[in-house]
Design a protein around this motif. Structure first.
Motif, PDB file in Angstrom:
ATOM      1  N   GLY A 127       0.842  -1.188   0.000  1.00  0.00           N
ATOM      2  CA  GLY A 127       0.000   0.000   0.000  1.00  0.00           C
ATOM      3  C   GLY A 127       0.878   1.239   0.000  1.00  0.00           C
ATOM      4  N   ASP A 128       0.655   2.118   0.966  1.00  0.00           N
ATOM      5  CA  ASP A 128       1.460   3.337   1.081  1.00  0.00           C
ATOM      6  C   ASP A 128       2.611   3.180   2.069  1.00  0.00           C
ATOM      7  OD1 ASP A 128      -0.254   4.647  -0.685  1.00  0.00           O
ATOM      8  OD2 ASP A 128      -1.594   5.294   0.918  1.00  0.00           O
ATOM      9  N   LYS A 188      -4.262  -4.700   3.233  1.00  0.00           N
ATOM     10  CA  LYS A 188      -4.382  -3.261   3.037  1.00  0.00           C
ATOM     11  C   LYS A 188      -5.826  -2.864   3.299  1.00  0.00           C
ATOM     12  CE  LYS A 188      -3.408   0.392  -0.325  1.00  0.00           C
ATOM     13  NZ  LYS A 188      -4.732   1.037  -0.243  1.00  0.00           N
ATOM     14  N   VAL A 189      -6.008  -1.879   4.164  1.00  0.00           N
ATOM     15  CA  VAL A 189      -7.340  -1.367   4.496  1.00  0.00           C
ATOM     16  C   VAL A 189      -7.312   0.141   4.293  1.00  0.00           C
ATOM     17  CG1 VAL A 189      -9.127  -1.170   6.252  1.00  0.00           C
ATOM     18  CG2 VAL A 189      -7.682  -3.211   6.171  1.00  0.00           C
ATOM     19  N   ASP A 190      -7.920   0.592   3.191  1.00  0.00           N
ATOM     20  CA  ASP A 190      -7.858   2.014   2.824  1.00  0.00           C
ATOM     21  C   ASP A 190      -6.395   2.446   2.771  1.00  0.00           C
ATOM     22  OD1 ASP A 190     -10.654   2.154   2.706  1.00  0.00           O
ATOM     23  OD2 ASP A 190     -10.801   2.526   4.853  1.00  0.00           O
ATOM     24  N   ARG A 191      -5.992   3.412   3.597  1.00  0.00           N
ATOM     25  CA  ARG A 191      -4.604   3.875   3.600  1.00  0.00           C
ATOM     26  C   ARG A 191      -3.777   3.214   4.700  1.00  0.00           C
ATOM     27  NH1 ARG A 191      -3.605   8.335   0.577  1.00  0.00           N
ATOM     28  NH2 ARG A 191      -1.791   8.837   1.864  1.00  0.00           N
ATOM     29  N   ASN A 192      -4.390   2.326   5.427  1.00  0.00           N
ATOM     30  CA  ASN A 192      -3.702   1.662   6.522  1.00  0.00           C
ATOM     31  C   ASN A 192      -3.524   0.176   6.219  1.00  0.00           C
ATOM     32  OD1 ASN A 192      -3.572   4.028   8.169  1.00  0.00           O
ATOM     33  ND2 ASN A 192      -5.731   3.750   8.668  1.00  0.00           N
ATOM     34  N   LYS A 194      -3.869  -3.923   8.070  1.00  0.00           N
ATOM     35  CA  LYS A 194      -4.471  -4.713   9.145  1.00  0.00           C
ATOM     36  C   LYS A 194      -3.727  -6.031   9.252  1.00  0.00           C
ATOM     37  CE  LYS A 194      -8.448  -6.785   8.538  1.00  0.00           C
ATOM     38  NZ  LYS A 194      -9.902  -7.012   8.343  1.00  0.00           N
ATOM     39  N   GLU A 210      -5.512  -2.967  13.342  1.00  0.00           N
ATOM     40  CA  GLU A 210      -5.282  -2.001  12.273  1.00  0.00           C
ATOM     41  C   GLU A 210      -4.078  -1.141  12.613  1.00  0.00           C
ATOM     42  OE1 GLU A 210      -7.611   1.359   9.570  1.00  0.00           O
ATOM     43  OE2 GLU A 210      -8.720   0.037  10.927  1.00  0.00           O
ATOM     44  N   GLN A 212      -2.384   2.156  12.161  1.00  0.00           N
ATOM     45  CA  GLN A 212      -2.669   3.533  11.776  1.00  0.00           C
ATOM     46  C   GLN A 212      -1.369   4.185  11.326  1.00  0.00           C
ATOM     47  OE1 GLN A 212      -5.711   4.896  11.695  1.00  0.00           O
ATOM     48  NE2 GLN A 212      -6.772   3.147  12.596  1.00  0.00           N
TER      49      GLN A 212
END
Length: 222
Positions: A127-128, A188-192, A194, A210, A212
């Motif tokens: 992800g990011d 990947k959960v949105d921008r975070n 898990k 999660e 953060q």
């Protein structure tokens, strides 16, 4: 989704059980933090032998693998991050695809750890987040801590997530030599991200946590 394994120490049955569990839960890539670097190769060899009914690799198998490899040369390469992971590795192409899905690092007492051509740590974007894979977190340097935000490591008896400032340290626990055999799944959960850890029977041993990213107190490294 990314499956995380560590510390198999020759227990190929546990390695296989973790792979199958994580694959069924949707893992498309795998991070092997060591704890016997060569277990990945031994596991694939064992899977291939079992798929052939236990017989040895023959000249006919070699010719079949070469023929399949030559026929696939003109095909467009399939990115390793997409599609399901092969359940069978009897063919050379499937063996290669499985190896492509794995990233691994060596443990300190292995020959691979002393090989300058094999990285002791690996960086990867999830992800990011820039993630750093290492067997022993004590091998991390100041530059590692400054560059990455998620550190995935082995050499721990239980799965865990530890947050230090904006950084997260994740371990899947051990496949051998611990009270419970465990592995982990990173999503990947949105921008975070898990993280969840499982026993090899599929039961959850570490509830989904999660991560953060980009939050917390800055870690001071001197």
């Amino acid at each position: 989704m990314i499956g995380i394994l560590s510390d198999s120490h020759g227990d190929l049955a546990a390695f296989n059980a973790a792979y199958e569990l994580l694959r069924e839960k949707g893992a498309r890539r795998f991070l092997f933090a060591g704890g016997r670097y060569t277990d990945l190769d031994s596991w694939i060899l064992e899977r291939r032998e079992k798929s052939r009914g236990g017989r040895e690799y023959s000249d006919m198998d070699f010719l079949a693998d070469v023929t399949q490899w030559l026929s696939s040369k003109d095909a467009l390469p399939r990115p390793p991050a997409f599609g399901e992971v092969p359940a069978d590795v009897s063919a050379e192409e499937d063996r290669r695809l499985v190896l492509e899905r794995f990233s691994r690092v060596p443990e300190r007492d292995s020959l691979q750890y002393m090989d300058p051509n094999i990285p002791r740590k690996m960086l990867d974007m999830v992800g990011d987040a820039l993630c750093c894979l290492v067997y022993d977190k004590n091998d991390l340097t100041r530059d590692d801590l400054l560059n990455a935000s998620v550190f995935i490591h082995g050499k721990e008896s239980e799965p865990n997530v530890v947050q230090i400032g904006p950084r997260f340290f994740i371990t899947p626990g051990r496949l051998a030599g611990a009270a419970e055999q465990t592995c982990g799944l990173l999503e990947k959960v949105d921008r975070n991200l898990k993280y969840t850890a499982f026993r090899l029977d599929g039961s959850v041993v570490l509830e989904p946590r999660e991560l953060q990213l980009g939050r917390g107190t800055k870690l001071q490294v001197k």
